[in-house]
Design an enzyme around this catalytic site. Structure first.
Site, PDB file in Angstrom:
ATOM      1  N   SER A 248       0.833  -1.199   0.000  1.00  0.00           N
ATOM      2  CA  SER A 248       0.000   0.000   0.000  1.00  0.00           C
ATOM      3  C   SER A 248       0.862   1.240   0.000  1.00  0.00           C
ATOM      4  CB  SER A 248      -0.884   0.008   1.241  1.00  0.00           C
ATOM      5  OG  SER A 248      -0.070   0.260   2.363  1.00  0.00           O
ATOM      6  N   LYS A 249       0.263   2.305  -0.468  1.00  0.00           N
ATOM      7  CA  LYS A 249       0.948   3.580  -0.588  1.00  0.00           C
ATOM      8  C   LYS A 249       1.450   4.054   0.779  1.00  0.00           C
ATOM      9  CE  LYS A 249       0.760   7.482  -3.510  1.00  0.00           C
ATOM     10  NZ  LYS A 249       1.990   7.077  -4.128  1.00  0.00           N
ATOM     11  N   ARG A 250       0.704   3.671   1.810  1.00  0.00           N
ATOM     12  CA  ARG A 250       1.079   4.129   3.148  1.00  0.00           C
ATOM     13  C   ARG A 250       2.489   3.670   3.533  1.00  0.00           C
ATOM     14  NH1 ARG A 250      -3.026   1.978   6.557  1.00  0.00           N
ATOM     15  NH2 ARG A 250      -4.218   1.848   4.655  1.00  0.00           N
TER      16      ARG A 250
END
Ligand code: GLU
Length: 475
Positions: A248-250
């Site tokens: 994920s981008k996180r």
């Protein structure tokens, strides 16, 4: 085997996720390996998610990565253009066929009714699903009456399909809803469009991420309803963060554009992504695109999630930089020098920097960032190195060495080393007492490639001038 035809079928929503790059790559490898055809199909049936210019960007990014399409939305082809929003008539024709054959039906349930139904189901802890209210009503809505077309999914029994990676997978029909095939806006859903298009475009292998696996029973059922042969289907394992959560981008960058902007070579990114879910069956790790084409097979794709390890990607980049010729690296370095306005350097000089630094860089820009001293005189000096190696006697020692340098006729690494050792002997000190502060004086830092070669490349005048400046500054 039938002719291999694979397709990459993205919804163009802006950027290209590394998972999509992997899917496209495997499709491409398979098509090239068997001299087949690789198709790009744009799945834009969700009109709310469209992004201006996304298709062009996607084709550009893929081209950068070395992945080109044989047929697609731009080149056209026997069934082109391969853009789903331009093929609505086709999907309607096939939806009508399903209605006629008793495999689909019109549904006029209002949004409000469906919403209430959903709330009731959630309140009673039932999985939300359509209650099949319209299934047997044989409705024939007027064109202006809001409606959808749903697929009749059997109420009992199960369905099995063979996945090229996971083997046989069985789903119970009990868990499959009467899926909408044509939405109220007249667009098909993914499920109808993907099956119709894969059939019409004669796709032999459907490769996609595991997140789509729960859709596949509906697709298999549609193949059965139409009387079509199911292509080979392969679901690739999820790509995971190092903590095994879904990438994920996180937790970091997820798009090809991100990695490209950071300076990763396409060769490294492709090599890295190829190994996210596939392995060659031996310990080889470095592959060119051509080697991937020769070695790739779906049989060697794994089922379990593939960890996206950025350290490994960096390592790959280092390896692929070393596989490049110095001339190739020069061609990549020169535009960065211009962009950063560093001044004029001859190709010969830059090739010498590249040769000295090649084993010490991760990115092409490191040919500058890791050795700024090749491009400009240092104006500051690493404090820790100063504390460690610069003593009150150092200035005089280096000045004496600079004096000796004046007399060197052929200022090359061998002559410089001889001069330095002679100077140390004369001063009755170990050579390292000159070497360490000398590196600091000419480069401003304490690490780098062979000092004598650095000095040779900088040239006599620069070396003497830098020593003078450092002695004046550091004492
Ligand atoms: N449009 C889907 C996507 O965006 C394609 C899934 C498939 O390959 O069937 O990934």
């Amino acid at each position: 085997m039938n002719k291999v035809r694979t397709r990459f079928a993205p919804s163009p929503t802006g950027f290209v996720h590394v998972g999509s790059l992997r899917t496209a790559l495997y499709d491409y490898l398979l098509a090239k390996k068997f001299h087949g055809t690789f198709v790009l199909r744009i799945e834009d049936t969700d009109q709310t998610r469209q992004v201006e210019g996304a298709v062009k960007d996607l084709i550009n990014v893929m081209h950068w990565a070395g992945i080109d399409f044989d047929e697609g939305p731009i080149k056209g082809g026997p069934y082109g253009p391969y853009v789903q929003s331009e093929r609505l008539d086709i999907y309607h024709k096939y939806a009508q066929q399903l209605i006629q054959d008793g495999h689909a039906y019109y549904c006029t349930c209002s949004q409000e009714r469906l919403e209430q139904l959903r709330e009731r189901q959630i309140a009673s802890k039932l999985p939300p699903a359509y209650d099949r209210h319209c299934r047997n009503l044989n409705l024939q809505p007027k064109p202006d009456e809001p409606h959808v077309i749903r697929m009749k999914v059997p109420m009992e029994g199960d369905i099995t399909f063979n996945d090229a990676i996971h083997g046989n997978i069985t789903f119970s029909f009990r868990n499959v809803d009467d899926q909408v095939l044509i939405k109220s806006d007249g667009f098909p859903t993914y499920h109808l469009a993907v099956v119709v298009d894969d059939q019409l475009m004669q796709i032999s292998h459907v490769i996609r991420g595991e997140e789509w696996i729960s859709s596949t029973p509906k697709h298999i059922l549609l193949y059965q309803y139409f009387g079509w042969q199911v292509p080979i289907i392969a679901h690739l394992p999820l790509i995971l963060n190092p903590d095994r959560s879904k990438l994920s981008k996180r937790q970091g960058d997820v798009t090809v554009e991100d990695y490209r902007a950071k300076g990763y070579l396409k060769e490294a990114l492709i090599n890295f992504v190829a190994l996210l879910g596939w392995n060659p069956g031996d310990t080889r790790e470095l592959f060119s695109m051509q080697e991937l084409i020769e070695n790739f097979s779906l049989e060697r794709c794994g089922k379990s999630g593939a960890i996206f390890n950025t350290e490994k990607l960096r390592w790959m980049n280092e390896q692929h930089i070393r596989l490049k010729t110095d001339q190739e690296l020069l061609d990549m370095l020169k535009p960065i020098i211009v962009e950063r306005n560093l001044g004029q350097f001859s190709d010969q000089y830059l090739l010498a920097v590249i040769a000295l630094m090649k084993e010490r860089v991760t990115f092409v820009k490191d040919f500058i960032d890791n050795c700024a001293y090749f491009y400009q005189d240092p104006t500051s000096f690493d404090q820790a190195a100063r504390d460690k190696n610069w003593t009150p006697e150092t200035g005089a020692r280096l000045s004496a060495f600079a004096e000796r340098c004046q007399g060197i006729k052929q200022f090359d690494a061998t002559a410089i080393e001889q001069a330095l050792r002679a100077e140390a002997e004369q001063q009755k000190i170990s050579a390292s007492r000159i070497i360490h502060p000398l590196r600091l004086a000419v480069s401003g830092v304490s690490v780098g490639p062979s000092l004598f070669h650095v000095l040779e490349l900088l040239g006599k005048d620069t070396v003497i001038q830098r020593i003078t400046y450092a002695v004046a500054t550091l004492g």
